[in-house]
Design a protein around this motif. Structure first.
Motif, mmCIF file in Angstrom:
data_model
loop_
_atom_site.group_PDB
_atom_site.id
_atom_site.type_symbol
_atom_site.label_atom_id
_atom_site.label_comp_id
_atom_site.label_asym_id
_atom_site.label_seq_id
_atom_site.Cartn_x
_atom_site.Cartn_y
_atom_site.Cartn_z
ATOM 1 N N ASP A 1 7.782 -7.148 -6.629
ATOM 2 C CA ASP A 1 8.063 -8.566 -6.808
ATOM 3 C C ASP A 1 9.086 -8.806 -7.911
ATOM 4 O O ASP A 1 9.736 -9.855 -7.956
ATOM 5 N N THR A 2 9.226 -7.830 -8.827
ATOM 6 C CA THR A 2 10.222 -7.979 -9.886
ATOM 7 C C THR A 2 11.644 -7.929 -9.339
ATOM 8 O O THR A 2 12.584 -8.363 -10.014
ATOM 9 N N VAL A 3 11.811 -7.395 -8.116
ATOM 10 C CA VAL A 3 13.132 -7.314 -7.498
ATOM 11 C C VAL A 3 13.497 -8.622 -6.802
ATOM 12 O O VAL A 3 14.666 -8.952 -6.654
ATOM 13 N N LYS A 4 12.482 -9.363 -6.347
ATOM 14 C CA LYS A 4 12.634 -10.647 -5.668
ATOM 15 C C LYS A 4 12.963 -10.475 -4.174
ATOM 16 O O LYS A 4 13.879 -9.741 -3.801
ATOM 17 N N ASP A 5 12.184 -11.168 -3.368
ATOM 18 C CA ASP A 5 12.432 -11.313 -1.926
ATOM 19 C C ASP A 5 12.447 -9.985 -1.169
ATOM 20 O O ASP A 5 13.171 -9.833 -0.177
ATOM 21 N N VAL A 6 11.658 -9.013 -1.589
ATOM 22 C CA VAL A 6 11.551 -7.738 -0.881
ATOM 23 C C VAL A 6 10.664 -7.915 0.347
ATOM 24 O O VAL A 6 9.553 -8.436 0.255
ATOM 25 N N ARG A 7 11.139 -7.470 1.487
ATOM 26 C CA ARG A 7 10.409 -7.618 2.747
ATOM 27 C C ARG A 7 9.388 -6.498 2.947
ATOM 28 O O ARG A 7 8.334 -6.698 3.534
ATOM 29 N N SER A 8 9.700 -5.284 2.492
ATOM 30 C CA SER A 8 8.805 -4.133 2.587
ATOM 31 C C SER A 8 9.347 -3.050 1.667
ATOM 32 O O SER A 8 10.498 -3.117 1.208
ATOM 33 N N SER A 9 8.525 -2.021 1.400
ATOM 34 C CA SER A 9 8.984 -0.924 0.561
ATOM 35 C C SER A 9 8.198 0.324 0.914
ATOM 36 O O SER A 9 7.144 0.260 1.559
ATOM 37 N N ILE A 10 8.708 1.474 0.484
ATOM 38 C CA ILE A 10 8.082 2.751 0.807
ATOM 39 C C ILE A 10 8.396 3.749 -0.299
ATOM 40 O O ILE A 10 9.489 3.724 -0.870
ATOM 41 N N ALA A 11 7.424 4.598 -0.644
ATOM 42 C CA ALA A 11 7.624 5.667 -1.612
ATOM 43 C C ALA A 11 7.575 7.001 -0.877
ATOM 44 O O ALA A 11 6.645 7.264 -0.118
ATOM 45 N N TYR A 12 8.575 7.857 -1.125
ATOM 46 C CA TYR A 12 8.680 9.135 -0.426
ATOM 47 C C TYR A 12 8.218 10.322 -1.255
ATOM 48 O O TYR A 12 7.767 11.323 -0.711
ATOM 49 N N ASP A 13 8.355 10.248 -2.585
ATOM 50 C CA ASP A 13 8.085 11.438 -3.385
ATOM 51 C C ASP A 13 7.747 11.037 -4.809
ATOM 52 O O ASP A 13 8.044 9.917 -5.258
ATOM 53 N N ILE A 14 7.114 11.966 -5.544
ATOM 54 C CA ILE A 14 6.800 11.769 -6.949
ATOM 55 C C ILE A 14 6.833 13.141 -7.622
ATOM 56 O O ILE A 14 6.320 14.123 -7.076
ATOM 57 N N ASN A 15 7.475 13.234 -8.795
ATOM 58 C CA ASN A 15 7.559 14.544 -9.450
ATOM 59 C C ASN A 15 6.431 14.726 -10.459
ATOM 60 O O ASN A 15 5.594 13.838 -10.657
ATOM 61 N N ASP A 16 6.408 15.877 -11.116
ATOM 62 C CA ASP A 16 5.299 16.197 -12.018
ATOM 63 C C ASP A 16 5.332 15.365 -13.292
ATOM 64 O O ASP A 16 4.349 15.349 -14.051
ATOM 65 N N ASN A 17 6.433 14.657 -13.549
ATOM 66 C CA ASN A 17 6.531 13.767 -14.701
ATOM 67 C C ASN A 17 6.120 12.336 -14.356
ATOM 68 O O ASN A 17 6.210 11.448 -15.211
#
Length: 626
Positions: free
Chosen positions: A368-384
């Motif tokens: 929501d901080t980006v404003k007007d986002v219709r959808s989102s997806i996360a693909y990866d996360i590192n060890d940090n």
């Protein structure tokens, strides 16, 4: 968030700007699976048309998927089979039918740096009993489609597959049909270790009990699951079916009650599970993300990734795990009511962490901080704890994806949208697909600002610490782009590929290689993904067969000047750096930009990514039987 919109630029201009602005200290990369003499990209297994690099571990061992068997032509003079490289018509999405045999067209392969014969050569690997694609098509025994999505440092590989074809004696009205064709499931995740031990990830829901007047009937509907990533602790993430929708229950009840009136129950259910032209099935499953643990040849535990909401009705809801770090933190997406507002249902990026009792807890990525986002997806996360993905929103009246990252270890962190190719935010769609423990991200980004036409894509490399965003094609050596040094002029020119046609005439065309997507990067900087390589287009007759000359060679489509038409084919690419940085001196010496600019073929082929295979549901592509 302000987006600076640039005027439409050619691919050459984009390359020049990104070299000048985006790679002040970026490394120089070289394609490692490129034949040094022929400039051919060894990026798929024998007898397939397309290849895609999906994942690479820290030991420089990669996995990928190949699609599209070659089309055969039989020489009528001596009844011999002619093997022609890439001699196939465009891939087709077939109409699924219980009345036709099921033909596989997707295959798994491995590719390793220390291959005994050729470094990084794609090598077919069997899953669920598949055999390597062979000629002729009629001899193919495969009915199983397979895909690799991930590999860890212990060579544990994960992916998805279909079931084998089964036959049932036909009892319908046709006088020529002998069997109906079906399979036990449409999609199932699997894990395979280095000893070839292979385990299917059976979903919690795969049977339906239909209540009938004369008693309950249990129907095997298969369910579905997928394994999308694996960490070095042998923890696997993905998703699986946990139930079906109310409308799907009615469909199966009807199949049971009408058994043998139109078709047996198994055939009726199969017919409703085949995907339509839009990629959807009539039978819809409730889907939840999962984490499985693999130990000593067995799955020892399975944990569910909860939704980001409490369902208020029997609608279909989904959560999916798509990436996992060493600590077991999972990146993915889920349905959620943003900020608890039940009027704001979205499919958003999320991550899951283990609680003290061992269960997984849901965490929303606040877009929501980006404003007007219709959808989102996360693909990866590192060890940090740096999570990457993309969000979708309208920019200048068009829906665009934008790559983002967020530090999940900081409770006050917000989504960061990096500057891209112009050292500013633009309307170019981009997706981050993989991040290593050094904060290097790879993915793809569009390269032109056309509004109404498909936009070509390029693989990108982004360094979070240095805030450098680079088009990977600008970091390649000249040879990796298809150029060679002219001995007389000492200038870089495109390598000329020579081919002989069916009349015996020698034709030439210019070599060209373009990285269109980067799917995985390991901690040493090795990147795998997909590149386009230019190939000649063959001439086909009205029946779709290649036109063969008396010398047994094919004819090519020619332009008005007698030169062969060419098109781009997707192939797996592997690129590595020796640590050299792209200095100003190197950029001047490496001046091998093709002044002819962007080709129309490149635009049309701009969506060759296999990233959609991680999504739900899978649309299996197979060659149509003639």
């Amino acid at each position: 968030m302000k987006f600076k919109l640039e005027k439409t630029l050619s691919l050459v201009a984009v390359g020049v700007l990104s070299v000048l602005q985006g790679v002040q200290a970026a490394p120089v990369y070289e394609i490692k699976n490129l034949d040094a003499d022929t400039f051919n990209l060894n990026g798929t297994i024998a007898n397939t048309r397309n290849g895609y690099g999906m994942s690479v571990n820290n030991n420089d061992e990669a996995v990928g998927a190949a699609k599209g068997k070659k089309k055969l032509t039989v020489d009528e003079n001596d009844d011999g089979v002619i093997d022609i490289e890439d001699g196939v018509s465009d891939a087709e999405t077939i109409t699924y039918s219980v009345n036709l045999p099921i033909l596989a067209n997707n295959f798994t392969f491995t590719s390793i740096k220390n291959d005994a014969n050729t470094p990084w050569l794609p090598t077919f690997e069997s899953v669920n009993g598949t055999t390597a694609p062979t000629f002729p098509e009629e001899d193919t025994v495969n009915s199983v489609d397979t895909f690799y999505y991930g590999i860890n440092d212990a060579k544990l590989k994960v992916g998805a597959m279909t079931a084998t074809e089964q036959q049932l004696a036909y009892s319908g009205s046709s006088t020529t049909q002998e069997f109906w064709y079906y399979r036990e499931y449409e999609q199932r995740g699997f894990v395979k270790d280095d000893t070839d031990t292979e385990i299917a990830l059976i979903p919690p829901y795969f049977e339906y009990v239909s209540e009938q007047d004369d008693g309950d009937v249990t129907v095997n509907i298969g369910g579905f699951s997928s394994a999308t990533a694996v960490n070095n602790a042998n923890m696997i993430t993905g998703y699986a079916s946990t139930d079906i929708s109310a409308s799907s229950e009615s469909i199966i009840d009807s199949c049971v009650s009408n058994n043998s009136e139109t078709a047996p129950t198994d055939i009726c259910v199969q017919n409703r599970q085949f995907v339509n032209t839009y990629g959807y099935s009539d039978i819809q499953y409730q889907t939840r993300g999962y984490v499985w643990r693999y130990e000593n040849g067995a799955i020892t535990e399975a944990k569910i990734l909860p939704l980001g909401l409490e369902p208020k009705n029997d609608s279909v809801y989904t959560s999916q795990g798509l990436g996992i770090n060493t600590a077991g933190v999972v990146a993915g997406r889920s349905y959620v009511y943003r900020n608890g507002n039940s009027d704001k249902l979205y499919f958003d990026a999320a991550y899951w962490t283990e609680a003290s009792d061992g269960s997984y807890e849901y965490n929303w990525v606040d877009v929501d901080t980006v404003k007007d986002v219709r959808s989102s997806i996360a693909y990866d996360i590192n060890d940090n704890g740096i999570l990457i993905g993309s969000y979708n929103k309208y920019i200048e009246g068009y829906t665009r994806d934008k790559f983002f990252y967020i530090d999940t270890s900081d409770a006050n962190a917000e989504v960061v949208t990096p500057n891209d190719l112009y050292n500013s935010l633009s309307d170019l769609s981009s997706r981050g697909r993989s991040i290593n423990n050094n904060g290097q991200v790879v993915g793809y980004i569009e390269t032109t600002h056309d509004k109404e036409k498909p936009r070509p894509k390029a693989g990108f490399l982004y360094d979070i610490d240095k805030e450098e965003f680079s088009n990977l094609n600008d970091l390649l050596t000249c040879k990796s782009k298809g150029f060679e040094k002219d001995a007389e002029t000492d200038k870089w020119v495109r390598h000329q590929v020579e081919v002989e046609d069916g009349s015996g005439k020698t034709l030439t065309y210019s070599s060209e290689i373009v990285i269109v997507e980067a799917n995985s990067i390991n901690d040493s900087g090795t990147i795998v993904g997909t590149a386009f390589i230019r190939k000649p287009s063959y001439e086909f007759d009205i029946d779709g067969n290649i036109v063969i000359g008396e010398n047994g060679l094919p004819f090519f489509l020619l332009d008005g000047y007698g030169n062969p038409f060419t098109s781009f084919l997707p192939r797996m690419m592997v690129i590595q750096t020796d640590g050299t940085e792209a200095s100003d001196e190197w950029k001047a010496a490496n001046n091998c930009i093709d002044e002819s600019g962007e080709s129309e073929d490149y635009v049309r082929q701009g969506a060759a990514s296999l990233g959609w295979l991680l999504m739900l549901p899978l649309v299996w592509l197979r060659r149509r039987r003639k």
